[in-house]
Scaffold this motif. Structure first.
Motif, PDB file in Angstrom:
ATOM      1  N   GLY A   1     -12.836 -32.009  -5.992  1.00  0.00           N
ATOM      2  CA  GLY A   1     -12.893 -33.429  -6.357  1.00  0.00           C
ATOM      3  C   GLY A   1     -11.831 -33.870  -7.360  1.00  0.00           C
ATOM      4  O   GLY A   1     -11.972 -34.936  -7.963  1.00  0.00           O
ATOM      5  N   ALA A   2     -10.772 -33.070  -7.549  1.00  0.00           N
ATOM      6  CA  ALA A   2      -9.735 -33.442  -8.530  1.00  0.00           C
ATOM      7  C   ALA A   2      -8.348 -33.299  -7.902  1.00  0.00           C
ATOM      8  O   ALA A   2      -8.038 -32.268  -7.304  1.00  0.00           O
ATOM      9  CB  ALA A   2      -9.852 -32.571  -9.776  1.00  0.00           C
TER      10      ALA A   2
ATOM     11  N   LYS B   1     -18.063 -34.834 -14.210  1.00  0.00           N
ATOM     12  CA  LYS B   1     -17.426 -35.883 -13.408  1.00  0.00           C
ATOM     13  C   LYS B   1     -17.556 -37.263 -14.069  1.00  0.00           C
ATOM     14  O   LYS B   1     -18.029 -38.233 -13.460  1.00  0.00           O
ATOM     15  CB  LYS B   1     -17.980 -35.882 -11.981  1.00  0.00           C
ATOM     16  CG  LYS B   1     -17.520 -34.659 -11.195  1.00  0.00           C
ATOM     17  CD  LYS B   1     -17.535 -34.905  -9.714  1.00  0.00           C
ATOM     18  CE  LYS B   1     -16.851 -33.788  -8.968  1.00  0.00           C
ATOM     19  NZ  LYS B   1     -16.987 -33.847  -7.543  1.00  0.00           N
TER      20      LYS B   1
ATOM     21  N   TYR C   1     -17.601 -40.580 -11.535  1.00  0.00           N
ATOM     22  CA  TYR C   1     -16.815 -40.585 -10.295  1.00  0.00           C
ATOM     23  C   TYR C   1     -17.176 -39.386  -9.428  1.00  0.00           C
ATOM     24  O   TYR C   1     -17.798 -38.419  -9.911  1.00  0.00           O
ATOM     25  CB  TYR C   1     -15.304 -40.563 -10.614  1.00  0.00           C
ATOM     26  CG  TYR C   1     -14.868 -39.334 -11.391  1.00  0.00           C
ATOM     27  CD1 TYR C   1     -14.685 -39.390 -12.763  1.00  0.00           C
ATOM     28  CD2 TYR C   1     -14.650 -38.098 -10.752  1.00  0.00           C
ATOM     29  CE1 TYR C   1     -14.292 -38.263 -13.491  1.00  0.00           C
ATOM     30  CE2 TYR C   1     -14.256 -36.971 -11.475  1.00  0.00           C
ATOM     31  CZ  TYR C   1     -14.079 -37.062 -12.841  1.00  0.00           C
ATOM     32  OH  TYR C   1     -13.694 -35.953 -13.552  1.00  0.00           O
ATOM     33  N   ASP C   2     -16.777 -39.460  -8.166  1.00  0.00           N
ATOM     34  CA  ASP C   2     -16.917 -38.294  -7.274  1.00  0.00           C
ATOM     35  C   ASP C   2     -15.586 -37.574  -7.125  1.00  0.00           C
ATOM     36  O   ASP C   2     -15.531 -36.353  -7.021  1.00  0.00           O
ATOM     37  CB  ASP C   2     -17.419 -38.748  -5.895  1.00  0.00           C
ATOM     38  CG  ASP C   2     -18.801 -39.375  -5.992  1.00  0.00           C
ATOM     39  OD1 ASP C   2     -19.749 -38.655  -6.335  1.00  0.00           O
ATOM     40  OD2 ASP C   2     -18.916 -40.599  -5.775  1.00  0.00           O
ATOM     41  N   GLN C   3     -14.497 -38.378  -7.064  1.00  0.00           N
ATOM     42  CA  GLN C   3     -13.147 -37.816  -6.908  1.00  0.00           C
ATOM     43  C   GLN C   3     -12.268 -38.449  -7.970  1.00  0.00           C
ATOM     44  O   GLN C   3     -12.327 -39.660  -8.176  1.00  0.00           O
ATOM     45  CB  GLN C   3     -12.566 -38.185  -5.532  1.00  0.00           C
ATOM     46  CG  GLN C   3     -13.447 -37.840  -4.349  1.00  0.00           C
ATOM     47  CD  GLN C   3     -13.226 -36.399  -3.887  1.00  0.00           C
ATOM     48  OE1 GLN C   3     -12.177 -35.823  -4.096  1.00  0.00           O
ATOM     49  NE2 GLN C   3     -14.246 -35.821  -3.261  1.00  0.00           N
TER      50      GLN C   3
ATOM     51  N   HIS D   1     -14.400 -33.201 -16.335  1.00  0.00           N
ATOM     52  CA  HIS D   1     -14.580 -33.002 -14.898  1.00  0.00           C
ATOM     53  C   HIS D   1     -15.841 -32.179 -14.608  1.00  0.00           C
ATOM     54  O   HIS D   1     -16.411 -32.282 -13.520  1.00  0.00           O
ATOM     55  CB  HIS D   1     -13.347 -32.344 -14.277  1.00  0.00           C
ATOM     56  CG  HIS D   1     -13.362 -32.428 -12.779  1.00  0.00           C
ATOM     57  ND1 HIS D   1     -13.306 -33.626 -12.102  1.00  0.00           N
ATOM     58  CD2 HIS D   1     -13.494 -31.470 -11.817  1.00  0.00           C
ATOM     59  CE1 HIS D   1     -13.375 -33.411 -10.802  1.00  0.00           C
ATOM     60  NE2 HIS D   1     -13.492 -32.102 -10.603  1.00  0.00           N
TER      61      HIS D   1
END
Ligand SMILES: Cc1cc2nc3c(=O)[nH]c(=O)nc-3n(C[C@H](O)[C@H](O)[C@H](O)COP(=O)(O)OP(=O)(O)OC[C@H]3O[C@@H](n4cnc5c(N)ncnc54)[C@H](O)[C@@H]3O)c2cc1C
Length: 446
Positions: free
Chosen positions: A303-304, A86, A102-104, A83
């Protein structure tokens, strides 16, 4: 630029997150990708009925590609998450692993059976957590009836084939043993060679009671009712050994059992410990009431997100689960999935996120044909009415009308035609008959 949302796991929580996001996201706002090694959401509350031949296996799963039309589906597993950068490592079912930016990220990888190191369990038992296991249990029971019918009455092998053990007296275990007992009782009509007394059903539970989700009174009623129907319930008893199907109980009892179903607990998937996401003491991803992942100190990991069985989400309702966390059930997974989608959409737009606060609505269980229990607070129903409530609740709760129709259609069919007892275990060796008669080229001359 459209933001990239990666959903890891397309079961209850992941499916509902994606489904709701499809409705909420504006064109070009975000791209949603869901990764799961299986092409479907399995409706797990139906597994005991699938194992008992009351629901067709395909009707108990929901094809994601049919119902998630604006989500990219990837058949594979996420095997790593960094993370900090990302990126997730996706290992597809076919082909080489690759990195996905990824962004989220939404972590909804559910749970697996949690076992203890009891000799013989890893080699001989089966879980009740997947549709494949439920199908295998059904086929094994019908196949064992077929095999036992041709063995001499009183033989040890015949007794072993007709003896079934379920370990764990929670909801899943009790539903499983009751449905299997009910199935076996109905099979006896088609197998006049076998008597009721030859079919032995054992439920082994380490605690002094079953089904902690219902009141003691309701649990006692279930024990009495199932005992009357031919289930031998061993309370305050542990399984000591199951080597080669030879069951040894902590009470000193011994018997042989061909089918051992393990339902004594679940745990998050161990691969999560290898990621840089904050993990709680029992392997869950640390969540918050807003379904955002947080550090142990409660700081939001930007974002997680997480929901469902894999998450350690504080239960802020007036009926919190053990330890103050949401218990692993579908009620939470579905509602958390929907809220998670709303919160992601809100956060993408710079709006505030809401907290998950769901008061337990009670529990309903089918306990074989025409009997069940329902409990909500102090209110309880037992027997036929509760069984009807179970069927209506779950028949309507399976996602998509397409699936609801199939499930109800199957039940109506069974009402008029009876349970389908056909044994197609041979599908496990589909090439056997072809191979037996296939011509092969003559060996080349010397
Ligand atoms: C027999 C049984 C009966 C039940 N009955 C009830 C009931 O009556 N009422 C109730 O409320 N609850 C019930 N439950 C519990 C309920 O089904 C679960 O709590 C619910 O399925 C949890 O949803 P989830 O999304 O967290 O996990 P799941 O629905 O299990 O989904 C997890 C998904 O993640 C995927 N996945 C796993 N690892 C990876 C990876 N590395 N990468 C990508 N994808 C991955 C899996 O393939 C799976 O599709 C029952 C459970 C069982 C087993």
């Amino acid at each position: 630029m459209a933001k990239k949302i990666l959903i890891v796991g397309g079961g209850y929580a992941g499916f509902y997150t994606a489904w709701k996001l499809e409705k909420l996201l504006r064109a070009g706002e975000a791209e949603v990708t869901i990764v799961d090694p299986l092409p479907y959401l399995a409706y797990l509350p139906f597994l005991p009925e699938v194992a008992a031949g009351s629901i067709e296996p395909r009707h108990a799963v929901v094809a994601r590609r049919r119902h998630l039309k604006r989500t990219a589906n990837v058949a594979g597993k996420v095997t790593g998450i960094s993370h900090a950068t990302k990126t997730a490592t996706i290992t597809p079912n076919e082909g080489e692993a690759y990195e996905f930016a990824y962004d989220q990220i939404v972590v909804t990888t559910g749970s697996v059976s949690r076992t203890f190191p009891i000799a013989g369990i890893a080699d001989n038992a089966i879980g009740m957590k997947t549709i494949e296991e439920a199908v295998a249990v059904r086929d094994r029971i019908v196949g064992n009836f077929e095999r036992a019918a041709s063995l001499p009455a009183g033989s040890a092998e015949r007794a072993r084939l007709l003896t079934i053990t379920v370990v764990g007296g929670g909801f899943a275990g009790i539903e499983t043993i009751s449905e299997l007992r009910s199935f076996a009782t109905s099979l006896l009509r088609r197998y006049p060679e076998i008597t009721f007394d030859e079919t032995q059903f054992h439920l082994v539970e380490a605690m002094g009671r079953i089904m902690p989700e219902v009141s003691q009174e309701t649990a006692d009623w279930v024990v009495k009712d199932q005992t009357r129907r031919g289930v031998n319930i061993h309370l305050d008893t542990q399984l000591s050994s199951a080597v080669d199907g030879k069951i040894e109980l902590s009470t000193g009892e011994n018997y042989e059992s061909d089918l051992i179903v393990w339902t004594a607990g679940v745990m998050p998937r161990p691969f999560l410990r290898g990621t840089d996401l904050p993990i709680g003491p029992r392997g869950h991803v640390i969540g918050s009431p807003t379904l955002q992942i947080t550090t142990e100190d409660g700081d939001v990991v930007e974002g997680a997100w997480t929901a469902g069985d894999t998450s350690q989400t504080p239960d802020i309702s007036s009926t919190p689960g053990p330890g103050g966390f949401c218990v692993p059930n579908a009620q939470h997974a579905v509602r958390q999935g929907r809220l998670l989608a709303k919160n992601i959409a809100a956060s993408l737009r710079g709006e505030g996120v809401a907290e998950y606060n769901h008061k337990n609505q009670g529990a309903v269980a089918g306990l074989g044909m025409n009997t069940g229990v329902f409990q909500s607070g102090k209110f309880a129903m037992r027997g036929y009415i509760a069984w009807l409530a179970h069927r209506f609740y779950h028949g309507l709760a399976i996602p998509t009308w397409e699936r609801k129709w199939r499930v109800f259609g199957g039940w109506v069919g069974h009402f008029f035609l009876g349970r389908d007892v056909v044994n197609i275990e041979a599908t496990q060796q589909p090439r056997a008959i072809f191979e037996e008669f296939a011509s092969r080229p003559k060996p080349a001359a010397e």
